[in-house]
Design an enzyme around this catalytic site. Structure first.
Site, short mmCIF file in Angstrom:
data_model
loop_
_atom_site.label_atom_id
_atom_site.label_comp_id
_atom_site.label_asym_id
_atom_site.label_seq_id
_atom_site.Cartn_x
_atom_site.Cartn_y
_atom_site.Cartn_z
N ASP A 8 5.60 -0.16 1.05
CA ASP A 8 5.71 1.01 1.91
C ASP A 8 4.56 0.97 2.92
O ASP A 8 3.56 0.25 2.72
CB ASP A 8 5.63 2.27 1.04
CG ASP A 8 5.60 3.55 1.85
OD1 ASP A 8 6.52 3.77 2.64
OD2 ASP A 8 4.62 4.32 1.69
N ASP A 10 3.26 4.18 5.45
CA ASP A 10 2.44 5.39 5.58
C ASP A 10 1.93 5.86 4.22
O ASP A 10 2.71 6.10 3.29
CB ASP A 10 3.25 6.52 6.23
CG ASP A 10 3.60 6.22 7.67
OD1 ASP A 10 3.13 5.20 8.19
OD2 ASP A 10 4.34 7.02 8.28
N ASP A 196 4.01 5.16 -2.44
CA ASP A 196 3.25 6.37 -2.79
C ASP A 196 4.10 7.63 -2.87
O ASP A 196 3.60 8.68 -3.28
CB ASP A 196 2.16 6.60 -1.73
CG ASP A 196 2.74 7.06 -0.40
OD1 ASP A 196 3.50 6.28 0.21
OD2 ASP A 196 2.45 8.19 0.00
#
Length: 262
Positions: A8, A10, A196
């Site tokens: 991922d 961001d 996250d």
């Protein structure tokens, strides 16, 4: 090909506030030294991913864009069919006004407004608005209305997923689906995934090793299946610093098990 890493962006490889990946540089260099492909897996568009992909020096390695709904392949460029996005927008338009009112998608915003809600510069905001497969936005309505909103969209085959910042609408394909497709295509024998946010959960659980990167700005993730067995790990540090620490540790383990990769 052996090991492939999926990540991922961001809040994971990119800092939540600055969008910088500098703190991850040692681990990125270690991957390149070993010839381990790094596949970006993000809610960002192909137009957003292309300059970052080039900055990271990822060559011809494909990237997963718009939460798994599509791919960015450098040789093909960023122009893609936007039929899925048009379908999502038609479904939104067909909803009852009281349900539709709680959702403000990127296509409802100007580039300046996208920049304001994302923290991106104006050029980056314009690229973020070039949707082909999905529609992120902000939900401002009540929780019970949100459930009705998503139920109504479900009649059109549209699904909603919560990420670190936005509620993203798509036709249901996930990062995990795209990861599995690329792993087969690229001949992976082992996969590592880092993320996250809730929209990373399937990817983390599908990979051989999943890493939950600490993000103090997001909703956090509950205990995931596989954590007790050590198949899913969590970082102490946030963002790219946590990403680098986890990646370097996993590469050390990988080298120890197969010295030819060290």
């Amino acid at each position: 090909m052996g090991l492939i890493v999926f990540t991922d962006l961001d809040g994971t490889l990119l800092d939540h506030d600055t969008y910088s990946w500098e703190a991850a540089r040692p681990a990125l260099d270690a991957l390149k030294e070993r010839g381990v492909p790094l596949v970006l897996a993000t809610s960002k568009t192909a137009a957003e991913v292309a300059p970052l992909h080039a900055d990271l020096g990822l060559g011809d390695t494909p990237a997963i864009v718009e939460n798994g709904a599509g791919f960015y392949r450098p040789a093909d460029g960023v122009a893609q069919d936007a039929g899925d996005h048009a379908h999502i927008r038609r479904a939104l338009a067909d909803l009852a006004p009281e349900l539709r009112a709680g959702f403000r998608g990127f296509a409802d915003m100007t580039a300046e407004e996208i920049a304001e809600v994302t923290g991106l510069g104006l050029d980056g905001a314009r690229r973020a608005g070039q949707r082909c497969f999905s529609e992120p936005g902000i939900w401002s309505g009540a929780d019970d209305t949100r459930a009705a909103f998503l139920s109504g969209l479900g009649m059109y085959g549209v699904r909603g997923r919560s990420g670190g910042r936005f509620l993203t609408l798509s036709l249901g394909r996930t990062k995990a689906d795209a990861m599995a497709e690329l792993a087969r295509e690229m001949g992976a024998s082992r996969t590592i995934a880092l993320g996250d946010a809730p929209n990373d959960i399937e990817m983390l659980q599908t990979a051989d090793i999943g890493v939950v990167v600490r993000n103090d700005h997001g909703p956090g993730l509950p205990l995931l299946e596989g954590e007790d067995a050590g198949r899913i790990l969590r970082t102490d540090l946030t963002g790219p610093a946590g990403w680098a620490a986890a990646m370097l540790s996993l590469l050390d383990d990988y080298d120890a098990k197969d010295p030819a990769h060290g």
